[in-house]
Design a protein around this motif. Structure first.
Motif, PDB file in Angstrom:
ATOM      1  N   ALA A  49       0.827  -1.208   0.000  1.00  0.00           N
ATOM      2  CA  ALA A  49       0.000   0.000   0.000  1.00  0.00           C
ATOM      3  C   ALA A  49       0.861   1.257   0.000  1.00  0.00           C
ATOM      4  N   LEU A  50       1.930   1.252   0.794  1.00  0.00           N
ATOM      5  CA  LEU A  50       2.816   2.415   0.824  1.00  0.00           C
ATOM      6  C   LEU A  50       3.542   2.598  -0.507  1.00  0.00           C
ATOM      7  N   MET A  51       3.934   1.494  -1.135  1.00  0.00           N
ATOM      8  CA  MET A  51       4.593   1.574  -2.433  1.00  0.00           C
ATOM      9  C   MET A  51       3.665   2.215  -3.466  1.00  0.00           C
ATOM     10  N   ALA A  52       2.409   1.795  -3.464  1.00  0.00           N
ATOM     11  CA  ALA A  52       1.451   2.329  -4.431  1.00  0.00           C
ATOM     12  C   ALA A  52       1.104   3.786  -4.132  1.00  0.00           C
ATOM     13  N   GLU A  53       0.990   4.119  -2.846  1.00  0.00           N
ATOM     14  CA  GLU A  53       0.565   5.463  -2.460  1.00  0.00           C
ATOM     15  C   GLU A  53       1.650   6.504  -2.699  1.00  0.00           C
ATOM     16  N   TYR A  54       2.894   6.132  -2.415  1.00  0.00           N
ATOM     17  CA  TYR A  54       3.979   7.112  -2.485  1.00  0.00           C
ATOM     18  C   TYR A  54       4.931   6.906  -3.662  1.00  0.00           C
ATOM     19  N   GLY A  55       4.736   5.835  -4.425  1.00  0.00           N
ATOM     20  CA  GLY A  55       5.624   5.578  -5.546  1.00  0.00           C
ATOM     21  C   GLY A  55       7.046   5.296  -5.110  1.00  0.00           C
ATOM     22  N   ILE A  56       7.188   4.480  -4.077  1.00  0.00           N
ATOM     23  CA  ILE A  56       8.504   4.196  -3.503  1.00  0.00           C
ATOM     24  C   ILE A  56       8.830   2.713  -3.669  1.00  0.00           C
ATOM     25  N   ALA A  57      10.081   2.382  -3.402  1.00  0.00           N
ATOM     26  CA  ALA A  57      10.513   0.991  -3.464  1.00  0.00           C
ATOM     27  C   ALA A  57      10.107   0.256  -2.186  1.00  0.00           C
ATOM     28  N   ARG A  58      10.071  -1.064  -2.273  1.00  0.00           N
ATOM     29  CA  ARG A  58       9.684  -1.868  -1.112  1.00  0.00           C
ATOM     30  C   ARG A  58      10.613  -1.630   0.079  1.00  0.00           C
ATOM     31  N   ALA A  59      11.897  -1.505  -0.203  1.00  0.00           N
ATOM     32  CA  ALA A  59      12.845  -1.292   0.893  1.00  0.00           C
ATOM     33  C   ALA A  59      12.540  -0.003   1.644  1.00  0.00           C
ATOM     34  N   THR A  60      12.112   1.034   0.920  1.00  0.00           N
ATOM     35  CA  THR A  60      11.777   2.312   1.562  1.00  0.00           C
ATOM     36  C   THR A  60      10.532   2.164   2.426  1.00  0.00           C
ATOM     37  N   ALA A  61       9.523   1.452   1.911  1.00  0.00           N
ATOM     38  CA  ALA A  61       8.301   1.212   2.692  1.00  0.00           C
ATOM     39  C   ALA A  61       8.621   0.424   3.950  1.00  0.00           C
ATOM     40  N   ARG A  62       9.495  -0.551   3.803  1.00  0.00           N
ATOM     41  CA  ARG A  62       9.864  -1.381   4.958  1.00  0.00           C
ATOM     42  C   ARG A  62      10.589  -0.535   6.010  1.00  0.00           C
ATOM     43  N   GLN A  63      11.450   0.376   5.557  1.00  0.00           N
ATOM     44  CA  GLN A  63      12.162   1.249   6.487  1.00  0.00           C
ATOM     45  C   GLN A  63      11.196   2.156   7.249  1.00  0.00           C
TER      46      GLN A  63
END
Length: 259
Positions: A49-63
């Protein structure tokens, strides 16, 4: 056919414009938690959900989620997600809770710590054993009765405590039984002629051992508070050594003293 433009991701808080993206996302989620928009037990947006919402990589969402987990505001549940972990702190007043008018009138110490809140001993182990070198040095005895407990408040484990008592003082008393009666162990020590008149406490912080983290249900990165207290009767006679392990995210320690 003309495709509609993809909307930009929602803005992240400008609190630290030069902060990494994952920290700014964590700031946004933290604000939602602390404002009450997300409540205790609510599921946080997952990595996808964070990847889709912010256009970020999985590693960034995990951080971003890891920041909240390490702050004790969220807890991961294997195979389920990350959930808000809010808890109204227990205010542990160092002197008031141990005052004689507390246990001497049949009130439990925990009544001072958690007024109006449900607390319980949900694990208890009683045993007599030879005193270790450290315990023998503190209590000046060779045999001890041990009371190991886990305390929960509002259904959540918050503290582990192990008390040691000189066996020659407490043998055959309610201190060696599951239910010590009104006022707890200090009232029973008073019945035995050894009411505590002085306490000394040492406080330190460290990271938990695996067993401690499991028993307290601690999210990764949550430190513990370790308190060691000795109770003395008249004449400087040590009557209890209590070693406590507290979930640091669940406590505020308060100490009052004159200048």
């Amino acid at each position: 056919m003309t495709e509609s433009p993809v909307p930009p991701p929602p803005p992240v808080p400008p609190r630290h414009q030069d902060s990494p993206v994952y920290r700014r996302i964590a700031d946004r989620l933290r604000d939602q938690i602390l404002s009450g928009a997300l409540d205790d037990g609510d599921r946080l947006p997952g990595e996808n959900a964070l990847m889709a919402e912010y256009g970020i990589a999985r590693a960034t969402a995990r951080q971003a989620l890891a920041v909240l987990i390490n702050e004790g505001l969220a807890v991961p549940r294997r195979g389920s997600g990350v959930y808000v972990r809010l808890f109204r702190p227990i205010r542990r007043h160092g002197s008031r809770r141990l005052a004689r008018e507390q246990w001497g009138q049949g009130r439990a110490i925990w009544d001072s710590d958690t007024p109006g809140r449900a607390y319980a001993v949900d694990e208890l182990d009683l045993r007599r054993e030879p005193a270790s070198t450290a315990v023998s040095r503190a209590l000046r005895c060779d045999e001890v009765w041990v009371r190991s407990r886990r305390y929960s408040v509002d259904g959540r484990p918050v503290q582990l405590a192990t008390s040691y008592f000189p066996a020659d003082i407490v043998e055959g008393s309610p201190i060696t039984l599951p239910d010590t009666g009104p006022g707890g162990v200090y009232a029973r020590l008073g019945d035995l002629g050894y009411p505590p008149v002085h306490f000394t406490e040492e406080v330190r912080a460290r990271m938990p051992q695996p067993r401690e983290a499991k028993l307290l249900g601690l999210p990764a990165g949550t430190p513990i508070i370790v308190i060691s207290r000795i109770a003395f009767a008249s004449g400087g006679v040590p009557v209890e050594l209590n070693e406590m392990t507290l979930d640091s995210a669940s406590y505020v320690l308060q100490y009052d003293f004159d200048a």
